[in-house]
Design a protein around this motif. Sequence first.
Motif, PDB file in Angstrom:
ATOM      1  N   GLU A 280       0.843  -1.198   0.000  1.00 31.20           N
ATOM      2  CA  GLU A 280       0.000   0.000   0.000  1.00 31.20           C
ATOM      3  C   GLU A 280       0.876   1.245   0.000  1.00 31.20           C
ATOM      4  O   GLU A 280       2.073   1.184   0.281  1.00 31.20           O
ATOM      5  CB  GLU A 280      -0.971  -0.005   1.190  1.00 31.20           C
ATOM      6  N   THR A 281       0.258   2.337  -0.317  1.00 34.68           N
ATOM      7  CA  THR A 281       0.982   3.607  -0.312  1.00 34.68           C
ATOM      8  C   THR A 281       0.750   4.291   1.030  1.00 34.68           C
ATOM      9  O   THR A 281      -0.240   4.020   1.697  1.00 34.68           O
ATOM     10  CB  THR A 281       0.439   4.534  -1.404  1.00 34.68           C
ATOM     11  N   ILE A 282       1.645   5.164   1.404  1.00 36.36           N
ATOM     12  CA  ILE A 282       1.380   6.007   2.568  1.00 36.36           C
ATOM     13  C   ILE A 282       2.094   7.343   2.380  1.00 36.36           C
ATOM     14  O   ILE A 282       3.315   7.398   2.289  1.00 36.36           O
ATOM     15  CB  ILE A 282       1.775   5.311   3.897  1.00 36.36           C
ATOM     16  N   SER A 283       1.310   8.381   2.257  1.00 34.07           N
ATOM     17  CA  SER A 283       1.882   9.715   2.053  1.00 34.07           C
ATOM     18  C   SER A 283       2.252  10.298   3.409  1.00 34.07           C
ATOM     19  O   SER A 283       1.384  10.601   4.217  1.00 34.07           O
ATOM     20  CB  SER A 283       0.871  10.619   1.345  1.00 34.07           C
ATOM     21  N   MET A 284       3.532  10.421   3.621  1.00 37.74           N
ATOM     22  CA  MET A 284       4.005  10.859   4.940  1.00 37.74           C
ATOM     23  C   MET A 284       4.193  12.367   4.976  1.00 37.74           C
ATOM     24  O   MET A 284       4.793  12.928   4.060  1.00 37.74           O
ATOM     25  CB  MET A 284       5.350  10.208   5.252  1.00 37.74           C
ATOM     26  N   PRO A 285       3.742  13.016   6.027  1.00 34.70           N
ATOM     27  CA  PRO A 285       4.048  14.437   6.194  1.00 34.70           C
ATOM     28  C   PRO A 285       5.551  14.627   6.427  1.00 34.70           C
ATOM     29  O   PRO A 285       6.248  13.660   6.771  1.00 34.70           O
ATOM     30  CB  PRO A 285       3.228  14.851   7.415  1.00 34.70           C
ATOM     31  N   PRO A 286       6.064  15.847   6.232  1.00 35.27           N
ATOM     32  CA  PRO A 286       7.517  16.055   6.268  1.00 35.27           C
ATOM     33  C   PRO A 286       8.196  15.538   7.527  1.00 35.27           C
ATOM     34  O   PRO A 286       9.290  14.962   7.443  1.00 35.27           O
ATOM     35  CB  PRO A 286       7.666  17.572   6.171  1.00 35.27           C
ATOM     36  N   GLU A 287       7.581  15.707   8.706  1.00 30.73           N
ATOM     37  CA  GLU A 287       8.277  15.294   9.928  1.00 30.73           C
ATOM     38  C   GLU A 287       8.449  13.782  10.013  1.00 30.73           C
ATOM     39  O   GLU A 287       9.476  13.299  10.481  1.00 30.73           O
ATOM     40  CB  GLU A 287       7.606  15.830  11.200  1.00 30.73           C
TER      41      GLU A 287
END
Lengths: 533, 140
Positions: free
Chosen positions: A342-349
């Motif tokens: 699966e995909t997971i879009s991570m925030p910058p931190e």
Amino acid sequence: MPRDEETESGVKARYADESYPVDSWVDGETVTNDIDESFDFVVVGTGAAGAVAAHTLTCAGFSVAMVEEGPWIKTREVGEDVYGVFKRGMRDGATQAIEGRAFMPLLQGRAVGGSTLVNSAIAWRTPADVLHDWSKDFGLGDTLSEEALAPHFDALERDLSVKSVDDDVLGENNASLLVEADKRAIQANAIKRYEKGCRGEARCLTGCPHGAKQGMNVSYVPWSLAKGARLFSSCRVDKVIVENGRAIGVLATTTHVFRARATRKRVHLRARHGVFVAASTIQTPNVLRRSGLRSRDIGEHFQAHPGIACGGVMSSPVHMEFGASQGAESTHFRKTDRFKLETISMPPELCAARMPGIGTELMDKLDRYPNVAVWAVQLRAEAKGTVRKGWGGRDVVNLTLTKNDLTRARTALGLMARMMFDHGAEEIWPGVYGLPSVMTSADQVALIDDAPLDPRAYSFVATHLFGASRMGPDPRSSVVGLDFATHEAKNLFVVDSSVFPTNLGVNPQHSIMAIARCAAERVAANAKRSAVA
Amino acid sequence: MTLMSFEKRWAHAGLSAIYPERAHGVRVTFDHVDASLDETMLVVPWRSGMGLRIAIWMVALSPIWLLMRLGTIASVRAVDRQRALGRLISHRNYFVRQLALLFKAFGALWVFRDVKLREAVLRRGERLITLKRKDAGHAA
């Protein structure tokens, strides 16, 4: 879409979590006196299981109290930074970890809505092969058959508007996985989620700022309040009161996230018909122990879906800050190799924490954040662990992945790395100790195939949790009977994923909600029958 | 559990090695770190707080045991700070490595509370420009 409604106080309510009768919510952080109230049912926990059970019982005409350890974080309070939600809405400030041969961070929401506040709202019906195993290998028979659960899944999907991620909000991180899977003839699809009007801001993991994600905090909890239930947030359940082998209420203490020594008030909630425990796989076993249950099976057979991510810098922009946080998946290998992509879009931190290196090397990578893509593996681990009570009452979770689990994780990581390079990655970060932290060519991926089979070499994170109070007909090998009541105490029902005999291989929220709904409906019917009798 | 002021200084120095103040036009500020450290120590359980404190001490004393430099992380040159932190992050001892990663991860949470830094890294404007170009291409 957000609704504008007139509340009792006359204020325009834009979001569902602003629209409920004013006296239906008791905030433990501001309570000044001890509380003693009576209800038909008391539900411990407001996550996927507790909120749905409470709503089902309320709709059946019973008076219901929901007790939640964490605060109610309203849609208007949701910020963009991860720290904000970690400190207030996650258990132990997101420092909880599974112990074993390696540490595995364990992320659990501790707020109204439970983990549905911070997950990606992924809807998967319980796979037929899992239900079949439960029926045959664990003696569940027809208790949780496909036919028994189907009407509950249907109802939940209607209520929470389950649909596949729209193309408009798919985003490049998700789209690229679908493209690469298609090239390799790997079956993949856009994820089905609970959402109404997603804007694709990739902020599911910090709580949806638009109330579009249908977490329990903006759906079944306020809906239950509107139908007459009461919510006691920031109240930690000390124990379920069991007298003469029957659950008759709960004792709780008010809490405050930032004031550990705040004046604590006692909350006594009496239950005429029963108590539902839906405190999660980790907390439920210890609530049962604190309530005097002594089954040797409490805390045993714990399972999880450890996840591991692979990041990379693509040759063209990805812009993870746009699109569904998790919008594409593949269950192609679920049965054969026990993993899901699966995909997971991570925030910058979160990305910065996962990126290799420090100093200028790290800042170089952060500078390329718009081109970064992150995909992940969700492993249906065969390893079994335990949930115990530790010193000071803390939850101690132990699990060590087996060689087979690690071999599968390694296979999945290698596959993802190759797919990323095929999609034009300039570099990828496998995140395996002992291998190069940055790989710049597909030839290097062969190193992953020979990566060490030592759990300490990998950076797993655990999110989906199962077992530890599992269901079964035999009190010698299970905690909860086929009627969802514990074998030891009458009217004490357990309805969260701790009753699952095994893990699933797919995201569990939908299964948890359907099983809780099924349980609440059956218990409500029995309570009505016995009232008539 | 609260941190002493010298422990906060060490944390600052360690974080400045991981997230240097200036790089590629991205300006990292540590304005939120002090308050975040206090809050974090308040919110997390005693055991986790102890883990974070040990991580800070380990980072603080790393120049001594990794570089043979007499001084704490706050008193050595920036280049030595980075060398020390780099060795901690990739240390062969699992516990040392995990504590260093814990420090790096929490540092990211604290540092990215700065809205300007977040915007500088996200560069949302670039995406809009790309979209506008695509739209213009379709219209043509």
